[in-house]
Design an enzyme around this catalytic site. Structure first.
Site, PDB file in Angstrom:
ATOM      1  N   HIS A 152      38.155  38.888  38.042  1.00 26.43           N
ATOM      2  CA  HIS A 152      38.634  37.620  37.510  1.00 26.43           C
ATOM      3  C   HIS A 152      39.871  37.888  36.682  1.00 26.43           C
ATOM      4  O   HIS A 152      39.875  38.782  35.843  1.00 26.43           O
ATOM      5  CB  HIS A 152      37.572  36.978  36.617  1.00 26.43           C
ATOM      6  CG  HIS A 152      36.412  36.447  37.384  1.00 26.43           C
ATOM      7  ND1 HIS A 152      36.495  35.335  38.174  1.00 26.43           N
ATOM      8  CD2 HIS A 152      35.144  36.892  37.493  1.00 26.43           C
ATOM      9  CE1 HIS A 152      35.324  35.115  38.738  1.00 26.43           C
ATOM     10  NE2 HIS A 152      34.476  36.031  38.351  1.00 26.43           N
ATOM     11  N   CYS A 205      42.609  35.569  40.513  1.00 31.76           N
ATOM     12  CA  CYS A 205      43.366  34.344  40.268  1.00 31.76           C
ATOM     13  C   CYS A 205      44.676  34.716  39.573  1.00 31.76           C
ATOM     14  O   CYS A 205      44.672  35.582  38.708  1.00 31.76           O
ATOM     15  CB  CYS A 205      42.570  33.414  39.338  1.00 31.76           C
ATOM     16  SG  CYS A 205      40.958  33.003  39.982  1.00 31.76           S
TER      17      CYS A 205
END
Lengths: 389, 551
Positions: free
Chosen positions: A155, A197
């Site tokens: 992440h 991301c």
């Protein structure tokens, strides 16, 4: 009679091939690397981050299949999905739904596991500053003839990557680590792939030469996961790595696909996010860099089906292999760490090919803002003849 | 993949359910222990006994004794640190005869799976809430209500979530989700959302408050339907009683809900297999949780399963009511601070001081204490003298004490000093208004619906009552808006909302049973509604009654 005929056939074939072989020879030394390393990192733990572990393991699988041995791979997995209590199929990690492909397999060798995957350990692995008691399997023993593949997944956000839900590595830290690696001559060329991301933010700050970077999404975009498996109950892979894996399944050790093909993996229609790449710091043309330069460990071996006469024709071939300008010189070892030379070298006036582009063309072109990178002169590259392993 | 895709298991489950179709006389403890053990669970029992303060209509005796049976399914690979609970209350009669069968069927299915990361405890409790309270107290080593229970031999780690089942028939047309717990506490909204999402995925009709979901939110009828659902939830929450066995879990910070199966006249019926699949899905989701549910709201009012009003929206409404009281207090303070007008004969009214206020306060609170303690203590005496049962005796004593309090002002006025002064009642009103504001504020924080309903009825009278308003009319209004009458009207309104309107006599009997249930809840589970109303709200209301009759 037949033997003579065959021999003449052989001779003509060889002479015809000699041009071909010269081309091959030229290609053999075009990349300048002699060994390959891979550092594959999954930074997230917990059952619902199953897909990050599956991502890393599928890249590991491809890299092993293409020839890099376990001793040259540093695999860091932050959590154990195969033996997680919630895994309905213990000892497996699947990357395709309906349990088509088990990427965990029988011969996975995890070097850093669980809580050992920290920012500090990652940076120590990259820079080589490990305590003397660290075993060889946990070290990145690369030299200046190594091509390194670094794959990160987890992440992330704008400028950072989250490790284990408790700490972060920033893009500045990463760029500085790569600069340390460059100064210590720990890599020849480095391919950096990140699937998180806003992954493009992680390679924005790189400033060392011979780096190529790929990311699964631009700043402000999220990288999405691919498909859930209803029996296991979690998402199995991220989209970018899924299509990367599909692309890599077509690559075999002798394939000639180059980096431009890799940049086309997962366009926006498949990935929803816009993958990006960065080649301005890479000194060669990306089209001349083969996929197997980074993903595989290709030996300088030419497999031929012809029998070779170990007399004159061999010497001919040998002569063709060696570069002409270096035959007469006596060889000497290059200074191991000519730091002062490197640091005080200024720009040689060469413009770097390429710039940061975005596949899909949404108008995002960043001007190259880096004036401060080194060039390596040709004689440093070609002097070493040995292949340290 | 999923429960009972195997036809053999399906048949076994249906066989089990049909067998249990006959009413159970008491709880078959030995049979349950044997069945659970044959399914591979670790089975334990707990005996409990409880002395009731007065026998209620169901039990008709003072002592309640029972046994809880629970089986623990240990997680195959995980450490035993966390647990989930599936419970089915077992009562004699037809009320919940299918739930235990479904529970045992699920236990057998769950035992064969490898993906459990938490222990699952299958609990069959006797006497509904009393048994559940005994089990929870034994599990958490607390003893808050003075119950007598044997300690638990087997434990499973800290409980993360719990579901309670109430199924009366083996086919259901819809599933009702009950959320309101003890003292108006609610589970995390994520649990309700989870249930609703699963119902939609499997295709089972699900409701809340027994009312179906509607799609026309913009029309007037759709809006009124939503308002009715929300008012039902508010009234259930205000009553402070747990409306399902899950209500007692919430006190221990365990998210819990009750699922009731409803069999009404509808064409499409769902069988027990589908309900089992739904529960299996919910338990797999709860199994995957890494921490307790805490991300969504704990304070909300649901107008349907897909719409809710959160605390951020409904608290300002209450705040505005509270502001009325504060403004009135401010007004009185300003009036008190200004110098008193001189009377014609030049005698300055004596400053009454704080002590004169103290007398009505003490007397009101003594009355409140009497309302709290007398009904239970004097029930034997009442039974001797009047031909009523103990329950009725308690309730009627309570009403009698309440009404006796109305006569107070005429008697206590003789004891007061500073009577007949303007200052006297103003000081009393200032104190009373502030007292009410603080009381209602604290109540609304804990149990919003209770605080809001009390505020709606008490704030207007509190603001406007003075000795100078017309006595008869305002006395009537004050009595009508007192807590007891509010309760009476709420009972009728509640029945109206549930589309089961009652006649006056039935409503009155229902009202009496509500009072007795409130007293019983307080004694058994620690519900705070009865002590709050008796010890705090009623004295506060009496103060205003005093002000009205100030001389």
């Amino acid at each position: 009679m037949k033997i003579l005929g065959l021999l003449s056939l052989l001779a003509t074939h060889l002479s015809a091939n000699s041009v071909n072989i010269e081309e091959n020879a030229g290609q053999f030394f075009s990349s300048g690397h002699t060994n390959n390393w891979a550092v594959l990192v999954c930074t997230s733990r917990f059952w619902f981050n199953y897909r990050h572990v599956a991502n890393t393991l599928s890249v590991y699988r491809s890299v092993k299949r293409l020839g890099i041995p376990d001793s040259h791979i540093v695999l860091m997995l932050a959590d154990d999905m195969a033996c997680n209590h919630r895994n309905p199929k213990p000892a497996t990690v699947f990357s395709h739904k309906n349990m088509e492909l088990n990427v965990y397999g029988d011969d996975v060798e995890v070097d850093y596991r669980g809580y050992e995957v920290t920012v500090e350990n990652f940076l120590r692995v990259l820079t080589g500053r490990l305590p003397p008691s660290t075993p060889r399997s946990k070290r990145l023993l690369s030299d200046d003839r190594s091509n390194i593949l670094i794959y990160l997944t987890g992440h992330g956000g704008n400028g950072f990557l989250k490790f284990q839900d408790s700490e972060e590595i920033s893009n500045v830290e990463l760029a500085d680590a790569f600069q340390q690696m460059w100064q210590k001559r720990r890599y020849n060329e480095l391919l950096f792939i990140i699937d998180t991301c806003q992954g493009a933010s992680m390679y924005e700050r790189f400033y060392s030469p011979n780096l190529m970077a790929l990311a699964s999404s631009q700043v402000g975009e999220d990288s999405l996961s691919h498909q859930p498996d209803l029996a296991i109950g979690v998402h199995l892979m991220d989209r970018y790595t899924f299509y990367l894996l599909e692309f890599l399944e077509d690559i075999h050790p002798a394939s000639k696909s180059n980096m431009n093909d890799l940049f086309k993996v997962c366009p926006k229609s498949q990935c929803v996010s816009t993958p990006g790449h960065r080649t301005d710091l890479f000194l060669r043309d990306p089209g001349s860099a083969l996929i197997t330069d980074f993903f595989g460990s290709v030996r300088k071996v030419e497999i031929t089906m012809e029998t070779v006469n170990l007399t004159d024709p061999i010497e001919q071939v040998e002569q063709n292999f060696v570069n002409e300008d270096l035959q007469k010189e006596s060889y000497s070892y290059v200074d191991q760490l000519p730091v002062s030379e490197i640091i005080h070298q200024t720009l040689a006036g060469e413009d770097a090919p390429g710039s940061i582009v975005a596949v899909g063309g949404n108008g995002l072109v960043m001007p190259p803002v880096f004036h401060f990178y080194f060039t390596v002169t040709r004689h440093d590259v070609a002097t070493r003849q040995e292949e340290p392993d | 993949m999923g429960l009972l895709s195997d036809p053999n298991r399906r048949r076994a489950l249906i066989g089990l359910l049909t067998r249990l179709n006959a009413p159970i006389w008491g709880m078959p403890v030995d049979w349950l222990v044997k069945t659970m053990q044959s399914r591979g669970l670790e089975v334990f029992t707990q005996r409990f006994s409880r002395r009731l303060p007065f026998p209620d209509e169901d039990k008709e005796r003072y002592m309640v004794k029972g046994t809880n049976v629970y089986g623990i399914l240990r997680a195959p690979r995980a450490p035993r640190t966390e647990a989930l609970v599936l419970s089915a209350p077992c009562t004699a009669g037809d009320h919940n005869n299918q739930a235990v069968g479904l529970l045992l069927g699920l236990a057998q299915y769950f035992r064969n799976q490898v993906y459990w990361a938490k222990d699952i405890i299958f609990l069959v409790n006797e006497h509904d809430l009393i048994g559940m309270q005994a089990w929870l107290e034994g599990y958490h080593h607390t003893n808050t209500t003075g119950m007598d229970w044997s300690p638990l031999q087997g434990r499973g780690g800290s409980i993360q979530a719990a579901l309670s089942l109430e199924l009366s028939s083996d086919v259901v047309t819809s599933l009702d989700l009950v959320l309101e717990g003890l003292n108006g506490q609610l589970p995390n909204l994520d649990l309700a959302n989870l249930f609703y999402a699963f119902c939609q995925k499997i295709g089972v009709l699900c409701t809340t408050q027994g009312k179906l979901q509607r799609n026309d939110w913009d029309s007037v009828s759709g809006y009124s339907h939503a308002v009715q659902t929300m008012m039902l939830m508010a009234m259930k929450q205000a009553s402070g009683r747990p409306w399902g066995d899950h209500g007692l879990f919430l006190r221990y910070h365990i998210e819990a809900a009750t699922i009731k199966g409803i069999n009404s006249f509808r064409q499409y019926k769902t069988d027990a297999t589908t309900v089992g699949r739904l529960l299996e899905g919910m338990y797999r989701k709860l199994n995957n949780l890494l921490e307790r549910l805490h991300q969504s709201y704990f304070f909300y009012l649901m107008s349907s399963l897909s719409h809710f009003v959160s605390i951020g929206y409904y608290m300002p409404a209450f705040g505005l009511l509270g502001v009325i009281l504060l403004l009135r207090a401010l007004d009185l303070w300003v009036q008190l601070a200004s110098p008193p007008p001189r009377t014609e004969d030049g005698v300055v009214d004596a400053d009454p001081g704080v002590l004169s206020v103290l007398t009505p306060l003490v007397i009101s609170h003594l009355t409140g204490a009497a309302l709290y303690t007398l009904p239970i203590h004097f029930q034997e005496m009442a039974v001797e003298h009047f031909p009523v049962s103990e329950t009725e005796a308690v309730v009627l004593t309570a009403i009698a004490v309440y009404t006796a309090g109305l006569a107070l002002p005429h008697n206590t006025n003789r004891l007061l000093t500073g009577q007949g002064t303007e200052q006297g009642w103003k000081v009393l009103k200032l104190v009373a208004v502030l007292y009410l504001a603080v009381l209602l504020g604290c109540t609304a924080l804990i149990n919003f619906s209770l605080g809001f309903i009390l505020a709606l009825t008490l704030v207007p009278v509190a603001a406007f009552v003075t000795p100078n308003v017309p006595k008869v009319l305002s006395a009537f209004v004050l009595v009508v808006l007192s807590p007891a009458c509010t309760l009476l009207f709420s009972v009728f309104f509640f029945q109206e909302l549930q589309e089961m309107p009652v006649s006056f006599l039935d409503g009155w009997m229902l009202y009496l049973s509500v009072i007795s249930q409130g007293i019983l809840d307080h004694a058994l589970y620690g519900s705070l509604v009865y002590p709050l109303v008796a010890l705090l709200v009623y004295p506060c209301w009496l103060l205003f009654w005093n002000i009205l009759f100030w001389k």
